[in-house]
Design a protein around this motif. Structure first.
Motif, PDB file in Angstrom:
ATOM      1  N   CYS A  43       0.849  -1.205   0.000  1.00 53.29           N
ATOM      2  CA  CYS A  43       0.000   0.000   0.000  1.00 53.29           C
ATOM      3  C   CYS A  43       0.880   1.248   0.000  1.00 53.29           C
ATOM      4  O   CYS A  43       0.637   2.196  -0.742  1.00 53.29           O
ATOM      5  CB  CYS A  43      -0.890   0.039   1.233  1.00 53.29           C
ATOM      6  SG  CYS A  43      -2.212  -1.152   1.255  1.00 53.29           S
ATOM      7  N   CYS A 118      -4.345   3.273   6.524  1.00 52.66           N
ATOM      8  CA  CYS A 118      -3.589   2.092   6.983  1.00 52.66           C
ATOM      9  C   CYS A 118      -2.165   2.486   7.372  1.00 52.66           C
ATOM     10  O   CYS A 118      -1.621   2.003   8.372  1.00 52.66           O
ATOM     11  CB  CYS A 118      -3.573   1.024   5.896  1.00 52.66           C
ATOM     12  SG  CYS A 118      -2.850   1.562   4.327  1.00 52.66           S
ATOM     13  N   ILE A 141     -10.151   4.113   5.439  1.00 51.39           N
ATOM     14  CA  ILE A 141      -9.633   4.757   4.217  1.00 51.39           C
ATOM     15  C   ILE A 141     -10.808   5.286   3.412  1.00 51.39           C
ATOM     16  O   ILE A 141     -11.824   4.591   3.254  1.00 51.39           O
ATOM     17  CB  ILE A 141      -8.825   3.740   3.395  1.00 51.39           C
ATOM     18  CG1 ILE A 141      -7.636   3.234   4.223  1.00 51.39           C
ATOM     19  CG2 ILE A 141      -8.332   4.364   2.094  1.00 51.39           C
ATOM     20  CD1 ILE A 141      -6.911   2.075   3.601  1.00 51.39           C
ATOM     21  N   HIS A 149      -5.830   0.106  -2.490  1.00 52.35           N
ATOM     22  CA  HIS A 149      -5.090  -0.586  -1.439  1.00 52.35           C
ATOM     23  C   HIS A 149      -5.166  -2.094  -1.648  1.00 52.35           C
ATOM     24  O   HIS A 149      -5.988  -2.594  -2.405  1.00 52.35           O
ATOM     25  CB  HIS A 149      -5.670  -0.224  -0.066  1.00 52.35           C
ATOM     26  CG  HIS A 149      -5.285   1.157   0.382  1.00 52.35           C
ATOM     27  ND1 HIS A 149      -4.380   1.388   1.381  1.00 52.35           N
ATOM     28  CD2 HIS A 149      -5.683   2.374  -0.049  1.00 52.35           C
ATOM     29  CE1 HIS A 149      -4.248   2.698   1.558  1.00 52.35           C
ATOM     30  NE2 HIS A 149      -5.029   3.318   0.691  1.00 52.35           N
ATOM     31  N   CYS A 153      -6.002  -5.112   3.149  1.00 56.23           N
ATOM     32  CA  CYS A 153      -6.154  -3.775   3.729  1.00 56.23           C
ATOM     33  C   CYS A 153      -7.605  -3.304   3.576  1.00 56.23           C
ATOM     34  O   CYS A 153      -8.187  -2.735   4.492  1.00 56.23           O
ATOM     35  CB  CYS A 153      -5.185  -2.839   3.023  1.00 56.23           C
ATOM     36  SG  CYS A 153      -5.103  -1.230   3.739  1.00 56.23           S
TER      37      CYS A 153
HETATM   38 ZN    ZN Z   1      -3.600   0.048   2.685  1.00 53.11          ZN
END
Ligand code: ZN
Length: 253
Positions: A43, A118, A141, A149, A153
């Protein structure tokens, strides 16, 4: 956890909140997180905002290289700050979080949606940043960015996967940039204090306008919510599985 076609190694199966130090591939999951380090690294590499060394604005031409802001659930600016580094460093986000949290009652739980939620969550735990606020914060997010991502995640940080976010998208800052971008050509050649003055005035004006249209905003949100509910109920009625079975499947993700 099996997933084909994703760069992330599958982490060891763990229930939410359980600390799983190593998965079967030798990957690690840090205490307090549910996403393996390999996914967080991927990420971090795939997002410009996560790369603090990426030069977005050359710092030798401008004293300030950008603006970073925290906006509330209703897309009003709570606090904003000038950026002076060429890249988007994480300390800006931590500074804004600290400024906002300092003004809130201590018992509040606060959800923070950020393009690289994250990464911020990981850094906060890794370096023990804002330890006084961390027990009160839930990270996620923003929805337009979350699909960039890693899959693992997304399972933990997608606001639609959590039960506290409702239909929030976390993209209020994008609307703010859209409202401010017409100032860029003039502010690029303005003096430092003139920049701050104009930005202050413009943001105050935007907040006044949004406040006067709060009723329209609320009505739009309720309509959108009703449409989502109607569609969800339609789809639900076409599915033969029980609520318990579907909830169990959701948890199993
Ligand atoms: Zn992420």
């Amino acid at each position: 956890m099996q997933h084909e076609g994703n760069n992330a190694k599958a982490p060891r199966r763990s229930k939410k909140g359980e600390y799983a130090p190593h998965d079967d591939h030798g990957d690690t999951i840090e205490p307090g997180l549910q996403v393996p380090n390999s996914s967080l690294d991927s990420c971090g590499k795939s997002f410009v905002a996560a790369d603090g060394n990426r030069i977005k604005t050359p710092g030798d031409h401008f004293s300030d290289t950008g603006v970073i802001a925290a906006v509330c659930r209703h897309d009003h600016v709570i606090v904003y700050a000038s950026m002076w580094t060429p890249g988007e460093q994480q300390f800006y986000a931590f500074t804004l979080i600290d400024a906002v949290m300092a003004e809130l009652p201590e018992h509040w739980r606060v959800g923070i949606l950020y393009d690289i939620g994250c990464q911020i969550h990981h850094s906060a735990l890794k370096w023990d940043l804002l330890p006084q606020w961390m027990p009160h914060i839930i990270f996620a997010i923003s929805v337009f960015h979350v699909y960039g991502h890693q899959w693992v995640c997304q399972l933990w940080y997608h606001p639609r996967k959590g039960d506290v976010w409702g239909l929030m998208d976390g993209e209020g800052c994008e609307c703010l940039w859209s409202d401010l971008r017409h100032l860029i050509p003039n502010l690029c050649v303005s003096g430092y204090h003139c920049q701050l003055f104009i930005l202050d005035l413009q943001i105050e004006h935007l907040d006044d306008v949004k406040l006067s249209q709060a009723g329209i905003w609320l009505e739009r949100c309720v309509k959108s919510m009703m449409e989502c509910l109607f569609l969800a109920q339609q789809k639900r009625s076409a599915i033969i599985y029980s609520d318990e079975y579907l909830r169990a499947q959701f948890e199993e993700q």
